[in-house]
Design a protein around this motif. Structure first.
Motif, PDB file in Angstrom:
ATOM      1  N   ASP A  82      34.768  55.735   5.012  1.00  0.00           N
ATOM      2  CA  ASP A  82      33.678  54.787   4.769  1.00  0.00           C
ATOM      3  C   ASP A  82      34.229  53.380   4.522  1.00  0.00           C
ATOM      4  OD1 ASP A  82      31.171  53.820   4.459  1.00  0.00           O
ATOM      5  OD2 ASP A  82      30.766  54.747   2.527  1.00  0.00           O
ATOM      6  N   LYS A  83      34.800  52.790   5.581  1.00  0.00           N
ATOM      7  CA  LYS A  83      35.434  51.476   5.463  1.00  0.00           C
ATOM      8  C   LYS A  83      34.683  50.404   6.235  1.00  0.00           C
ATOM      9  CE  LYS A  83      38.420  52.070   9.511  1.00  0.00           C
ATOM     10  NZ  LYS A  83      39.793  51.968  10.029  1.00  0.00           N
ATOM     11  N   TYR A  84      33.560  50.747   6.826  1.00  0.00           N
ATOM     12  CA  TYR A  84      32.939  49.861   7.808  1.00  0.00           C
ATOM     13  C   TYR A  84      31.956  48.885   7.176  1.00  0.00           C
ATOM     14  CZ  TYR A  84      35.136  53.193  10.890  1.00  0.00           C
ATOM     15  OH  TYR A  84      36.079  53.978  11.513  1.00  0.00           O
ATOM     16  N   THR A  85      31.678  47.808   7.929  1.00  0.00           N
ATOM     17  CA  THR A  85      30.713  46.796   7.526  1.00  0.00           C
ATOM     18  C   THR A  85      29.713  46.623   8.671  1.00  0.00           C
ATOM     19  OG1 THR A  85      31.931  44.930   8.479  1.00  0.00           O
ATOM     20  CG2 THR A  85      32.521  45.609   6.228  1.00  0.00           C
ATOM     21  N   SER A  86      28.697  45.811   8.439  1.00  0.00           N
ATOM     22  CA  SER A  86      27.702  45.603   9.482  1.00  0.00           C
ATOM     23  C   SER A  86      28.312  44.931  10.717  1.00  0.00           C
ATOM     24  CB  SER A  86      26.535  44.765   8.947  1.00  0.00           C
ATOM     25  OG  SER A  86      27.001  43.520   8.457  1.00  0.00           O
ATOM     26  N   GLN A  87      29.380  44.154  10.522  1.00  0.00           N
ATOM     27  CA  GLN A  87      30.043  43.506  11.649  1.00  0.00           C
ATOM     28  C   GLN A  87      31.145  44.388  12.236  1.00  0.00           C
ATOM     29  OE1 GLN A  87      29.612  41.691   8.633  1.00  0.00           O
ATOM     30  NE2 GLN A  87      27.716  40.844   9.482  1.00  0.00           N
ATOM     31  N   ASN A  88      31.908  45.032  11.399  1.00  0.00           N
ATOM     32  CA  ASN A  88      32.990  45.922  11.842  1.00  0.00           C
ATOM     33  C   ASN A  88      32.530  47.364  11.683  1.00  0.00           C
ATOM     34  OD1 ASN A  88      34.906  43.827  12.414  1.00  0.00           O
ATOM     35  ND2 ASN A  88      35.185  43.593  10.208  1.00  0.00           N
ATOM     36  N   ARG A  89      31.891  47.880  12.747  1.00  0.00           N
ATOM     37  CA  ARG A  89      31.164  49.137  12.675  1.00  0.00           C
ATOM     38  C   ARG A  89      31.989  50.298  13.236  1.00  0.00           C
ATOM     39  NH1 ARG A  89      25.869  47.991  11.982  1.00  0.00           N
ATOM     40  NH2 ARG A  89      25.187  50.017  12.777  1.00  0.00           N
ATOM     41  N   LEU A  90      31.503  51.501  12.974  1.00  0.00           N
ATOM     42  CA  LEU A  90      31.934  52.684  13.707  1.00  0.00           C
ATOM     43  C   LEU A  90      30.954  52.863  14.856  1.00  0.00           C
ATOM     44  CD1 LEU A  90      33.387  55.367  14.276  1.00  0.00           C
ATOM     45  CD2 LEU A  90      31.911  56.432  12.532  1.00  0.00           C
ATOM     46  N   VAL A  91      31.439  52.751  16.082  1.00  0.00           N
ATOM     47  CA  VAL A  91      30.596  52.857  17.275  1.00  0.00           C
ATOM     48  C   VAL A  91      31.050  54.058  18.091  1.00  0.00           C
ATOM     49  CG1 VAL A  91      29.819  51.723  19.391  1.00  0.00           C
ATOM     50  CG2 VAL A  91      30.227  50.369  17.312  1.00  0.00           C
ATOM     51  N   HIS A 135      27.079  51.995   8.371  1.00  0.00           N
ATOM     52  CA  HIS A 135      27.326  51.053   9.457  1.00  0.00           C
ATOM     53  C   HIS A 135      27.868  51.758  10.704  1.00  0.00           C
ATOM     54  CE1 HIS A 135      26.577  48.204   6.327  1.00  0.00           C
ATOM     55  NE2 HIS A 135      27.663  48.542   5.667  1.00  0.00           N
ATOM     56  N   VAL A 136      27.009  52.601  11.282  1.00  0.00           N
ATOM     57  CA  VAL A 136      27.378  53.420  12.435  1.00  0.00           C
ATOM     58  C   VAL A 136      26.400  53.153  13.571  1.00  0.00           C
ATOM     59  CG1 VAL A 136      27.692  55.779  13.291  1.00  0.00           C
ATOM     60  CG2 VAL A 136      28.324  55.209  10.927  1.00  0.00           C
ATOM     61  N   THR A 137      26.923  53.091  14.778  1.00  0.00           N
ATOM     62  CA  THR A 137      26.107  53.005  15.994  1.00  0.00           C
ATOM     63  C   THR A 137      26.463  54.172  16.904  1.00  0.00           C
ATOM     64  OG1 THR A 137      25.955  50.589  15.925  1.00  0.00           O
ATOM     65  CG2 THR A 137      25.550  51.645  18.040  1.00  0.00           C
ATOM     66  N   ILE A 138      25.439  54.870  17.387  1.00  0.00           N
ATOM     67  CA  ILE A 138      25.608  55.931  18.388  1.00  0.00           C
ATOM     68  C   ILE A 138      24.745  55.531  19.573  1.00  0.00           C
ATOM     69  CG2 ILE A 138      25.280  58.378  18.914  1.00  0.00           C
ATOM     70  CD1 ILE A 138      25.567  58.925  15.893  1.00  0.00           C
ATOM     71  N   GLU A 139      25.350  55.355  20.755  1.00  0.00           N
ATOM     72  CA  GLU A 139      24.555  54.801  21.851  1.00  0.00           C
ATOM     73  C   GLU A 139      24.984  55.325  23.222  1.00  0.00           C
ATOM     74  OE1 GLU A 139      24.890  50.549  21.710  1.00  0.00           O
ATOM     75  OE2 GLU A 139      27.079  50.563  21.699  1.00  0.00           O
ATOM     76  N   GLY A 140      23.962  55.513  24.057  1.00  0.00           N
ATOM     77  CA  GLY A 140      24.188  55.846  25.459  1.00  0.00           C
ATOM     78  C   GLY A 140      24.529  57.288  25.741  1.00  0.00           C
ATOM     79  N   ASP A 172      22.426  52.061   7.232  1.00  0.00           N
ATOM     80  CA  ASP A 172      22.700  51.448   8.522  1.00  0.00           C
ATOM     81  C   ASP A 172      23.249  52.456   9.535  1.00  0.00           C
ATOM     82  OD1 ASP A 172      23.175  49.701  10.607  1.00  0.00           O
ATOM     83  OD2 ASP A 172      24.835  48.663   9.626  1.00  0.00           O
ATOM     84  N   LEU A 173      22.350  53.239  10.113  1.00  0.00           N
ATOM     85  CA  LEU A 173      22.686  54.141  11.212  1.00  0.00           C
ATOM     86  C   LEU A 173      21.773  53.788  12.378  1.00  0.00           C
ATOM     87  CD1 LEU A 173      23.944  56.581  12.632  1.00  0.00           C
ATOM     88  CD2 LEU A 173      22.321  58.054  11.398  1.00  0.00           C
ATOM     89  N   LEU A 174      22.358  53.241  13.438  1.00  0.00           N
ATOM     90  CA  LEU A 174      21.616  52.848  14.625  1.00  0.00           C
ATOM     91  C   LEU A 174      21.873  53.862  15.730  1.00  0.00           C
ATOM     92  CD1 LEU A 174      20.027  50.902  16.480  1.00  0.00           C
ATOM     93  CD2 LEU A 174      22.175  49.645  16.831  1.00  0.00           C
ATOM     94  N   VAL A 175      20.800  54.476  16.237  1.00  0.00           N
ATOM     95  CA  VAL A 175      20.881  55.385  17.382  1.00  0.00           C
ATOM     96  C   VAL A 175      20.109  54.714  18.515  1.00  0.00           C
ATOM     97  CG1 VAL A 175      20.440  57.701  18.258  1.00  0.00           C
ATOM     98  CG2 VAL A 175      21.011  57.370  15.837  1.00  0.00           C
TER      99      VAL A 175
END
Length: 352
Positions: A82-91, A135-140, A172-175
Protein backbone atom coordinates in the motif's frame (compact mmCIF):
# COMPACT_ATOMS: atom_id res chain seq x y z
CA UNK A 1 31.95 24.41 -16.84
CA UNK A 2 31.86 21.15 -18.79
CA UNK A 3 32.14 19.18 -15.55
CA UNK A 4 29.23 21.11 -14.03
CA UNK A 5 27.06 20.52 -17.09
CA UNK A 6 27.92 16.82 -17.05
CA UNK A 7 26.99 16.51 -13.38
CA UNK A 8 23.73 18.36 -14.04
CA UNK A 9 22.89 15.99 -16.86
CA UNK A 10 23.71 13.00 -14.67
CA UNK A 11 21.45 14.21 -11.88
CA UNK A 12 18.70 14.82 -14.44
CA UNK A 13 18.82 11.24 -15.68
CA UNK A 14 19.08 9.83 -12.17
CA UNK A 15 16.04 11.83 -11.14
CA UNK A 16 14.18 10.73 -14.27
CA UNK A 17 14.97 7.09 -13.50
CA UNK A 18 13.90 7.43 -9.88
CA UNK A 19 10.39 8.60 -10.70
CA UNK A 20 9.78 6.20 -13.58
CA UNK A 21 6.94 3.83 -12.80
CA UNK A 22 7.64 0.15 -12.29
CA UNK A 23 6.43 -1.69 -15.39
CA UNK A 24 5.79 -5.40 -15.81
CA UNK A 25 4.51 -7.25 -18.88
CA UNK A 26 2.53 -10.49 -18.60
CA UNK A 27 1.98 -12.83 -21.54
CA UNK A 28 0.52 -16.29 -20.86
CA UNK A 29 1.67 -17.64 -24.25
CA UNK A 30 5.28 -16.47 -24.49
CA UNK A 31 6.05 -15.49 -20.91
CA UNK A 32 8.04 -17.17 -18.18
CA UNK A 33 7.87 -16.30 -14.49
CA UNK A 34 11.67 -16.34 -14.30
CA UNK A 35 11.90 -13.55 -16.91
CA UNK A 36 12.66 -9.93 -16.09
CA UNK A 37 9.14 -8.74 -16.94
CA UNK A 38 10.16 -6.26 -19.64
CA UNK A 39 8.19 -6.28 -22.90
CA UNK A 40 10.61 -8.61 -24.69
CA UNK A 41 10.89 -10.90 -21.64
CA UNK A 42 7.36 -10.99 -20.18
CA UNK A 43 6.19 -12.87 -17.14
CA UNK A 44 3.74 -15.71 -17.59
CA UNK A 45 1.30 -15.05 -14.74
CA UNK A 46 -0.35 -12.14 -13.00
CA UNK A 47 0.35 -13.95 -9.73
CA UNK A 48 4.11 -13.58 -10.25
CA UNK A 49 3.66 -9.92 -11.18
CA UNK A 50 1.80 -9.35 -7.89
CA UNK A 51 4.52 -11.13 -5.93
CA UNK A 52 7.17 -8.80 -7.35
CA UNK A 53 5.04 -5.71 -6.88
CA UNK A 54 4.41 -6.56 -3.22
CA UNK A 55 8.16 -6.79 -2.61
CA UNK A 56 9.09 -3.53 -4.33
CA UNK A 57 9.19 -0.73 -1.76
CA UNK A 58 10.33 2.03 -4.13
CA UNK A 59 7.91 4.95 -3.93
CA UNK A 60 6.80 4.86 -7.56
CA UNK A 61 3.71 3.83 -9.42
CA UNK A 62 3.29 0.41 -10.98
CA UNK A 63 1.87 -0.57 -14.38
CA UNK A 64 1.15 -4.23 -15.09
CA UNK A 65 0.40 -4.76 -18.78
CA UNK A 66 -1.49 -7.88 -19.84
CA UNK A 67 -1.30 -9.24 -23.37
CA UNK A 68 -4.26 -10.68 -25.20
CA UNK A 69 -4.97 -14.35 -24.42
CA UNK A 70 -6.28 -16.39 -21.50
CA UNK A 71 -4.94 -15.40 -18.08
CA UNK A 72 -5.86 -18.27 -15.77
CA UNK A 73 -5.96 -17.45 -12.05
CA UNK A 74 -5.53 -20.58 -9.94
CA UNK A 75 -4.89 -18.52 -6.81
CA UNK A 76 -6.37 -15.22 -5.68
CA UNK A 77 -4.03 -12.45 -6.85
CA UNK A 78 -3.62 -10.18 -3.81
CA UNK A 79 -1.85 -6.82 -3.84
CA UNK A 80 -0.69 -5.70 -0.38
CA UNK A 81 2.01 -3.06 -1.00
CA UNK A 82 0.00 0.00 0.00
CA UNK A 83 2.50 2.60 -1.22
CA UNK A 84 0.48 4.26 -3.96
CA UNK A 85 -0.95 7.75 -4.39
CA UNK A 86 -3.58 9.20 -6.69
CA UNK A 87 -0.80 10.22 -9.10
CA UNK A 88 1.49 7.19 -8.67
CA UNK A 89 -1.05 4.40 -8.96
CA UNK A 90 -1.15 0.63 -9.25
CA UNK A 91 -2.47 0.07 -12.79
CA UNK A 92 -3.46 -3.33 -14.17
CA UNK A 93 -4.33 -2.86 -17.81
CA UNK A 94 -4.60 -4.38 -21.25
CA UNK A 95 -1.75 -3.92 -23.69
CA UNK A 96 -4.28 -2.78 -26.30
CA UNK A 97 -7.14 -0.65 -24.98
CA UNK A 98 -10.63 -0.39 -26.51
CA UNK A 99 -9.98 3.14 -27.79
CA UNK A 100 -6.69 2.20 -29.44
CA UNK A 101 -6.53 1.99 -33.22
CA UNK A 102 -6.80 -1.63 -34.33
CA UNK A 103 -8.49 -2.86 -31.15
CA UNK A 104 -10.95 -5.75 -31.52
CA UNK A 105 -12.83 -7.69 -28.81
CA UNK A 106 -10.40 -10.58 -29.36
CA UNK A 107 -7.52 -8.38 -28.17
CA UNK A 108 -8.97 -8.09 -24.66
CA UNK A 109 -7.02 -10.13 -22.10
CA UNK A 110 -9.44 -12.71 -20.69
CA UNK A 111 -9.25 -13.30 -16.94
CA UNK A 112 -10.56 -16.72 -15.89
CA UNK A 113 -10.91 -17.27 -12.16
CA UNK A 114 -10.42 -20.95 -11.35
CA UNK A 115 -9.50 -20.40 -7.71
CA UNK A 116 -10.21 -23.09 -5.09
CA UNK A 117 -13.33 -22.16 -3.17
CA UNK A 118 -12.95 -20.91 0.39
CA UNK A 119 -15.62 -20.55 3.10
CA UNK A 120 -17.38 -17.20 2.97
CA UNK A 121 -20.64 -15.60 4.05
CA UNK A 122 -23.46 -18.01 3.26
CA UNK A 123 -21.37 -20.41 1.22
CA UNK A 124 -18.04 -20.61 -0.54
CA UNK A 125 -16.23 -17.95 -2.53
CA UNK A 126 -13.67 -17.71 -5.33
CA UNK A 127 -11.92 -14.34 -5.57
CA UNK A 128 -9.87 -13.30 -8.59
CA UNK A 129 -7.98 -10.00 -8.34
CA UNK A 130 -7.91 -8.60 -4.79
CA UNK A 131 -6.27 -5.16 -4.47
CA UNK A 132 -5.86 -4.58 -0.75
CA UNK A 133 -4.31 -1.17 -1.43
CA UNK A 134 -5.59 2.28 -2.30
CA UNK A 135 -5.25 4.11 -5.64
CA UNK A 136 -5.76 1.25 -8.10
CA UNK A 137 -6.87 1.24 -11.74
CA UNK A 138 -8.05 -1.91 -13.55
CA UNK A 139 -8.79 -1.27 -17.21
CA UNK A 140 -9.38 -2.90 -20.57
CA UNK A 141 -9.81 -6.48 -19.31
CA UNK A 142 -12.46 -9.12 -19.91
CA UNK A 143 -13.59 -11.22 -16.94
CA UNK A 144 -15.49 -14.48 -17.30
CA UNK A 145 -17.74 -16.29 -14.88
CA UNK A 146 -16.51 -19.20 -12.80
CA UNK A 147 -16.09 -22.65 -14.41
CA UNK A 148 -18.05 -24.07 -11.47
CA UNK A 149 -21.64 -24.35 -10.29
CA UNK A 150 -23.55 -21.69 -8.37
CA UNK A 151 -25.05 -24.26 -6.02
CA UNK A 152 -23.87 -27.45 -4.43
CA UNK A 153 -27.35 -28.48 -3.38
CA UNK A 154 -29.66 -25.46 -3.49
CA UNK A 155 -28.71 -23.87 -0.19
CA UNK A 156 -24.91 -23.89 -0.24
CA UNK A 157 -24.12 -20.99 -2.53
CA UNK A 158 -20.89 -20.63 -4.47
CA UNK A 159 -19.87 -17.09 -5.39
CA UNK A 160 -17.45 -15.91 -8.06
CA UNK A 161 -15.93 -12.46 -7.49
CA UNK A 162 -13.54 -11.45 -10.32
CA UNK A 163 -12.62 -8.19 -8.51
CA UNK A 164 -12.84 -8.00 -4.73
CA UNK A 165 -11.59 -5.46 -2.19
CA UNK A 166 -11.82 -6.31 1.50
CA UNK A 167 -10.41 -3.28 3.34
CA UNK A 168 -13.10 -0.95 4.72
CA UNK A 169 -10.65 1.94 4.99
CA UNK A 170 -9.24 1.70 1.45
CA UNK A 171 -9.93 4.38 -1.14
CA UNK A 172 -9.84 5.00 -4.89
CA UNK A 173 -10.49 1.91 -7.01
CA UNK A 174 -11.20 2.71 -10.66
CA UNK A 175 -12.51 -0.08 -12.91
CA UNK A 176 -12.71 1.22 -16.46
CA UNK A 177 -13.44 -0.17 -19.92
CA UNK A 178 -13.75 -3.72 -18.62
CA UNK A 179 -16.15 -6.42 -19.82
CA UNK A 180 -17.70 -8.86 -17.33
CA UNK A 181 -19.46 -11.72 -19.12
CA UNK A 182 -21.09 -14.70 -17.46
CA UNK A 183 -23.88 -17.21 -17.86
CA UNK A 184 -26.27 -18.30 -15.15
CA UNK A 185 -26.14 -21.96 -16.23
CA UNK A 186 -22.55 -22.69 -17.19
CA UNK A 187 -20.30 -19.74 -16.22
CA UNK A 188 -21.98 -18.08 -13.23
CA UNK A 189 -20.61 -14.66 -12.36
CA UNK A 190 -21.99 -13.70 -8.98
CA UNK A 191 -20.67 -10.12 -8.68
CA UNK A 192 -18.35 -8.45 -11.19
CA UNK A 193 -16.88 -5.93 -8.74
CA UNK A 194 -17.47 -5.92 -4.99
CA UNK A 195 -15.51 -3.47 -2.87
CA UNK A 196 -15.48 -2.27 0.68
CA UNK A 197 -14.06 1.15 1.42
CA UNK A 198 -14.44 4.36 -0.54
CA UNK A 199 -14.03 5.73 -4.03
CA UNK A 200 -15.18 2.75 -6.10
CA UNK A 201 -15.70 4.11 -9.61
CA UNK A 202 -17.15 2.03 -12.46
CA UNK A 203 -16.51 3.81 -15.76
CA UNK A 204 -17.41 2.62 -19.29
CA UNK A 205 -17.83 -1.01 -18.29
CA UNK A 206 -20.10 -3.72 -19.71
CA UNK A 207 -21.77 -6.37 -17.53
CA UNK A 208 -23.35 -9.12 -19.64
CA UNK A 209 -25.42 -11.85 -17.96
CA UNK A 210 -23.94 -11.29 -14.50
CA UNK A 211 -26.06 -11.99 -11.45
CA UNK A 212 -25.04 -8.64 -9.91
CA UNK A 213 -22.68 -6.28 -11.75
CA UNK A 214 -21.33 -4.25 -8.84
CA UNK A 215 -21.76 -3.99 -5.08
CA UNK A 216 -20.74 -0.76 -3.38
CA UNK A 217 -20.06 -2.51 -0.10
CA UNK A 218 -19.22 -1.29 3.39
CA UNK A 219 -16.69 1.11 4.91
CA UNK A 220 -15.43 2.15 8.32
CA UNK A 221 -17.77 5.16 8.56
CA UNK A 222 -15.11 7.81 8.08
CA UNK A 223 -14.52 9.92 4.97
CA UNK A 224 -13.19 9.09 1.54
CA UNK A 225 -13.52 9.95 -2.10
CA UNK A 226 -16.78 9.71 -4.04
CA UNK A 227 -18.05 6.47 -5.50
CA UNK A 228 -19.60 6.45 -8.95
CA UNK A 229 -21.04 4.38 -11.76
CA UNK A 230 -21.35 6.00 -15.16
CA UNK A 231 -21.35 5.28 -18.90
CA UNK A 232 -21.82 1.58 -18.21
CA UNK A 233 -24.08 -1.06 -19.74
CA UNK A 234 -25.76 -3.78 -17.68
CA UNK A 235 -27.64 -6.40 -19.70
CA UNK A 236 -29.19 -9.65 -18.49
CA UNK A 237 -28.58 -9.13 -14.77
CA UNK A 238 -30.43 -12.07 -13.24
CA UNK A 239 -30.61 -10.44 -9.80
CA UNK A 240 -30.08 -6.70 -10.12
CA UNK A 241 -28.36 -3.86 -11.92
CA UNK A 242 -26.65 -2.15 -8.99
CA UNK A 243 -26.37 -2.81 -5.24
CA UNK A 244 -25.81 -0.08 -2.65
CA UNK A 245 -25.51 -0.26 1.13
CA UNK A 246 -25.61 2.03 4.13
CA UNK A 247 -21.96 2.72 3.39
CA UNK A 248 -22.85 4.15 -0.04
CA UNK A 249 -23.51 7.77 0.79
CA UNK A 250 -26.13 9.03 -1.66
CA UNK A 251 -24.83 12.60 -1.47
CA UNK A 252 -21.44 11.39 -2.65
CA UNK A 253 -22.54 8.80 -5.21
CA UNK A 254 -22.63 9.71 -8.90
CA UNK A 255 -24.89 7.53 -11.03
CA UNK A 256 -25.44 8.71 -14.58
CA UNK A 257 -25.36 7.73 -18.27
CA UNK A 258 -25.96 4.06 -17.46
CA UNK A 259 -28.13 1.54 -19.30
CA UNK A 260 -29.74 -1.33 -17.36
CA UNK A 261 -31.88 -3.68 -19.45
CA UNK A 262 -33.36 -7.20 -19.32
CA UNK A 263 -32.60 -7.29 -15.62
CA UNK A 264 -34.63 -8.68 -12.72
CA UNK A 265 -34.41 -5.63 -10.43
CA UNK A 266 -32.74 -2.33 -11.26
CA UNK A 267 -31.60 -1.20 -7.80
CA UNK A 268 -31.03 -3.28 -4.66
CA UNK A 269 -30.45 -1.69 -1.28
CA UNK A 270 -29.23 -3.21 1.92
CA UNK A 271 -32.15 -4.04 4.20
CA UNK A 272 -32.79 -1.16 6.54
CA UNK A 273 -31.03 1.38 4.36
CA UNK A 274 -32.35 4.94 4.59
CA UNK A 275 -30.01 6.36 1.97
CA UNK A 276 -31.40 8.39 -0.92
CA UNK A 277 -29.90 8.38 -4.41
CA UNK A 278 -30.08 10.18 -7.75
CA UNK A 279 -29.99 8.64 -11.22
CA UNK A 280 -29.70 10.93 -14.23
CA UNK A 281 -29.51 10.46 -18.00
CA UNK A 282 -30.08 6.70 -17.83
CA UNK A 283 -32.15 3.98 -19.46
CA UNK A 284 -33.98 1.41 -17.32
CA UNK A 285 -36.03 -0.99 -19.48
CA UNK A 286 -37.31 -4.59 -19.50
CA UNK A 287 -37.12 -5.21 -15.76
CA UNK A 288 -39.38 -6.89 -13.20
CA UNK A 289 -38.96 -4.44 -10.32
CA UNK A 290 -37.37 -1.03 -10.08
CA UNK A 291 -36.20 -1.49 -6.48
CA UNK A 292 -35.81 -4.16 -3.84
CA UNK A 293 -33.95 -5.14 -0.71
CA UNK A 294 -31.19 -7.74 -0.56
CA UNK A 295 -30.23 -10.37 -0.04
CA UNK A 296 -31.80 -13.60 -1.18
CA UNK A 297 -34.31 -14.31 -3.96
CA UNK A 298 -36.71 -11.47 -4.58
CA UNK A 299 -40.42 -11.93 -4.14
CA UNK A 300 -43.32 -9.50 -4.43
CA UNK A 301 -42.97 -8.70 -0.72
CA UNK A 302 -39.34 -7.65 -1.29
CA UNK A 303 -40.26 -4.88 -3.68
CA UNK A 304 -39.74 -1.54 -2.00
CA UNK A 305 -40.88 2.00 -2.45
CA UNK A 306 -38.91 3.90 -5.05
CA UNK A 307 -39.12 7.17 -3.13
CA UNK A 308 -35.43 6.83 -2.25
CA UNK A 309 -34.46 7.21 -5.93
CA UNK A 310 -34.74 10.57 -7.63
CA UNK A 311 -34.71 9.99 -11.38
CA UNK A 312 -33.93 12.78 -13.84
CA UNK A 313 -34.10 12.20 -17.59
CA UNK A 314 -34.43 8.42 -17.16
CA UNK A 315 -36.05 6.51 -20.04
CA UNK A 316 -38.16 3.48 -19.00
CA UNK A 317 -39.60 2.38 -22.37
CA UNK A 318 -38.07 0.87 -25.47
CA UNK A 319 -35.84 -2.06 -26.36
CA UNK A 320 -32.10 -2.33 -25.88
CA UNK A 321 -30.48 -4.51 -28.54
CA UNK A 322 -27.10 -6.17 -28.04
CA UNK A 323 -24.65 -7.00 -30.83
CA UNK A 324 -23.99 -10.78 -30.87
CA UNK A 325 -21.72 -10.94 -33.92
CA UNK A 326 -18.22 -11.64 -32.56
CA UNK A 327 -16.58 -10.11 -35.62
CA UNK A 328 -18.04 -6.70 -34.81
CA UNK A 329 -16.10 -4.14 -32.80
CA UNK A 330 -19.18 -3.53 -30.62
CA UNK A 331 -19.65 -7.22 -29.74
CA UNK A 332 -21.72 -7.56 -26.51
CA UNK A 333 -22.38 -3.82 -26.58
CA UNK A 334 -25.22 -1.80 -28.05
CA UNK A 335 -26.12 -2.94 -31.55
CA UNK A 336 -26.28 -0.32 -34.26
CA UNK A 337 -29.67 1.39 -34.10
CA UNK A 338 -30.40 0.39 -30.49
CA UNK A 339 -31.81 2.95 -28.13
CA UNK A 340 -29.26 4.49 -25.81
CA UNK A 341 -26.50 5.19 -28.31
CA UNK A 342 -26.52 8.85 -27.33
CA UNK A 343 -25.55 7.96 -23.74
CA UNK A 344 -22.19 6.58 -24.90
CA UNK A 345 -22.44 3.71 -22.44
CA UNK A 346 -20.03 0.86 -23.14
CA UNK A 347 -16.33 0.21 -23.53
CA UNK A 348 -15.50 3.16 -25.77
CA UNK A 349 -14.62 6.58 -24.40
CA UNK A 350 -13.64 7.97 -27.79
CA UNK A 351 -15.27 7.84 -31.21
CA UNK A 352 -12.79 6.20 -33.56
Amino acid sequence: MIKSATLGLLFFFLNLFSVRAEQLYVNPQTGNDTNSGIKTQPLKTLLEAARRVNLNKEQTGTVIILSEGIHLLTQTVIFTNDKYTSQNRLVIRAEVMPDDTGWTPQKMPVIVTAVPLEPGVGGKEAKGIQPEVSHVTIEGLRFTGSPDYSYIDGTNLRRSYPVWREGKNLDDLLVAQCLFAGNADVLPLHVGVIANGYGLVIDHCVFFNCKIPVVFWKNDGKTGSRSAMHHSLVYGGYFCGVWTTQGTNGDEFDFHHNIIADTSTIWIREKGSKRRYKASDCIFVSYNKLAGYGSGPLSDSDATSTDFLEMKNVQTAGTVTIEKDQSKRNYLQLAEGSIGSDLKAGLFKENL
